[in-house]
Design a protein around this motif. Structure first.
Motif, short mmCIF file in Angstrom:
data_model
loop_
_atom_site.label_atom_id
_atom_site.label_comp_id
_atom_site.label_asym_id
_atom_site.label_seq_id
_atom_site.Cartn_x
_atom_site.Cartn_y
_atom_site.Cartn_z
N UNK A 1 75.17 58.75 44.51
CA UNK A 1 74.70 59.85 43.67
C UNK A 1 73.62 60.67 44.38
N UNK A 2 72.91 60.02 45.32
CA UNK A 2 71.90 60.74 46.12
C UNK A 2 72.52 61.44 47.32
N UNK A 3 73.82 61.28 47.53
CA UNK A 3 74.51 62.00 48.61
C UNK A 3 74.93 61.15 49.80
N UNK A 4 74.54 59.86 49.80
CA UNK A 4 74.94 59.00 50.92
C UNK A 4 76.45 58.77 50.89
N UNK A 5 77.02 58.63 52.09
CA UNK A 5 78.44 58.28 52.21
C UNK A 5 78.60 57.00 53.02
N UNK A 6 79.59 56.23 52.66
CA UNK A 6 79.81 54.96 53.37
C UNK A 6 80.22 55.25 54.81
N UNK A 7 79.56 54.53 55.75
CA UNK A 7 79.86 54.75 57.17
C UNK A 7 80.40 53.51 57.85
N UNK A 8 80.27 52.36 57.21
CA UNK A 8 80.79 51.15 57.85
C UNK A 8 80.47 49.89 57.05
N UNK A 9 80.94 48.79 57.57
CA UNK A 9 80.71 47.48 56.93
C UNK A 9 80.32 46.49 58.01
N UNK A 10 79.21 45.76 57.79
CA UNK A 10 78.86 44.67 58.70
C UNK A 10 79.31 43.39 58.01
N UNK A 11 80.44 42.88 58.45
CA UNK A 11 81.04 41.72 57.78
C UNK A 11 80.15 40.49 57.93
N UNK A 12 79.99 39.74 56.82
CA UNK A 12 79.26 38.46 56.79
C UNK A 12 77.78 38.57 57.15
N UNK A 13 77.23 39.80 57.08
CA UNK A 13 75.80 39.97 57.40
C UNK A 13 74.93 39.02 56.56
N UNK A 14 75.17 39.00 55.24
CA UNK A 14 74.29 38.21 54.36
C UNK A 14 74.56 36.71 54.48
N UNK A 15 75.76 36.33 54.88
CA UNK A 15 76.09 34.92 55.10
C UNK A 15 75.33 34.44 56.35
N UNK A 16 75.29 35.29 57.36
CA UNK A 16 74.66 34.88 58.63
C UNK A 16 73.14 34.98 58.60
N UNK A 17 72.57 35.96 57.84
CA UNK A 17 71.13 36.22 57.90
C UNK A 17 70.32 35.43 56.87
N UNK A 18 70.95 34.98 55.79
CA UNK A 18 70.20 34.36 54.70
C UNK A 18 70.69 32.94 54.49
N UNK A 19 69.73 32.02 54.30
CA UNK A 19 70.10 30.61 54.13
C UNK A 19 70.78 30.37 52.79
N UNK A 20 70.24 30.99 51.72
CA UNK A 20 70.79 30.78 50.37
C UNK A 20 71.97 31.71 50.14
N UNK A 21 72.93 31.23 49.39
CA UNK A 21 74.02 32.14 49.00
C UNK A 21 73.50 33.07 47.91
N UNK A 22 73.89 34.35 47.97
CA UNK A 22 73.40 35.36 47.00
C UNK A 22 74.57 35.79 46.13
N UNK A 23 74.35 35.82 44.81
CA UNK A 23 75.37 36.31 43.88
C UNK A 23 74.78 37.43 43.02
N UNK A 24 75.55 38.48 42.80
CA UNK A 24 75.14 39.59 41.92
C UNK A 24 76.39 40.06 41.21
N UNK A 25 76.28 40.41 39.96
CA UNK A 25 77.42 40.92 39.20
C UNK A 25 78.63 39.98 39.30
N UNK A 26 78.35 38.66 39.44
CA UNK A 26 79.43 37.69 39.53
C UNK A 26 80.19 37.73 40.85
N UNK A 27 79.61 38.42 41.86
CA UNK A 27 80.27 38.59 43.16
C UNK A 27 79.36 37.98 44.24
N UNK A 28 79.91 37.24 45.19
CA UNK A 28 79.08 36.77 46.30
C UNK A 28 78.76 37.93 47.23
N UNK A 29 77.49 38.03 47.58
CA UNK A 29 77.04 39.06 48.52
C UNK A 29 77.26 38.52 49.93
N UNK A 30 78.22 39.08 50.62
CA UNK A 30 78.58 38.60 51.97
C UNK A 30 78.40 39.69 53.02
#
Ligand code: ACO
Ligand code: ACO
Length: 150
Positions: free
Chosen positions: A112-141
């Motif tokens: 809504x602020x005008x940003x457009x998707x430019x890419x995806x860093x796969x498994x960033x959150x799996x590799x960078x964070x020790x705890x698994x993160x969940x939001x909106x019932x979805x794993x943040x990976x």
């Protein structure tokens, strides 16, 4: 509501910064590299953002957060638009931001602020964070990267 740069001798608003990023280590790293801005109302800090200059042309918004009881009132949008102005004033022509695949509201707000998707860093959150993160019932990976020209 006033947005200003945090002075060097001031303590960063860690409680807010941790809402956007659970890693204190990563927060310390980008606070070292960049500038922290705070949004105040009645002398209380209610929002923050951190920007880091990646190179002459590009700035990244590393953190944006609004106090939980103040969310959903347009403050996040104001902070993002202020970050874009600050980045442009510093000579940047592109601003980047990254967020989790599970951060549906944030992805909506950034677009809504005008940003457009430019890419995806796969498994960033799996590799960078020790705890698994969940939001909106979805794993943040994966990190969704977005950018805007300013
Ligand atoms: N679908 C569609 N639109 C949505 C959704 C959704 N599920 N969720 C939110 N939105 C929209 C709202 O409708 C609103 O748009 P509008 O202005 O057109 O009505 C917008 O997103 C929200 O705008 P604000 O009220 O300005 O946002 P807020 O003040 O709540 O700040 C923020 C947003 C910073 C993400 C806040 O919720 C927060 O602090 N969250 C916790 C920390 C966080 O997740 N930070 C971002 C992490 S990523 C990073 O820091 C780089
Ligand atoms: N945030 C978080 N979760 C959401 C959101 C949101 N904004 N919107 C939907 N969801 C979740 C719901 O919570 C639910 O999850 P849950 O089971 O954990 O509660 C899930 O998404 C929706 O599940 P269903 O009820 O099974 O979905 P529905 O029967 O509504 O079917 C469909 C979904 C097919 C997309 C339907 O809405 C539809 O026909 N839409 C119009 C056509 C369409 O857009 N089709 C897809 C186009 S892309 C393609 O065809 C390849």
């Amino acid at each position: 509501m006033k947005i200003r740069k945090l002075q060097l001798q001031e303590t960063p608003p860690y409680t807010l910064l941790l809402l956007a990023d659970p890693s204190r280590v990563l927060i310390e790293a980008y606070l070292q590299q960049g500038d922290c801005y705070v949004c105040e109302e009645n002398d209380e800090i209610i929002g923050t953002y951190v920007i880091v200059k990646l190179n002459d042309e590009t700035t990244e918004i590393k953190n944006v957060a609004v106090r939980e009881d103040m969310q959903g009132r347009g403050i996040g949008k104001k902070l993002l638009l202020d970050a874009l102005r600050t980045a442009k004033a510093s000579g940047s022509t592109t601003v980047e931001i990254g967020t989790g695949n599970s951060s549906i509201g944030q992805l909506a707000l950034y677009q809504k602020c005008g940003f457009r998707i430019s890419g995806v860093v796969k498994d960033f959150f799996v590799n960078q964070y020790e705890e698994r993160i969940f939001e909106n019932g979805i794993q943040c990976r994966d990190m969704i990267r977005l950018e805007i020209s300013v």
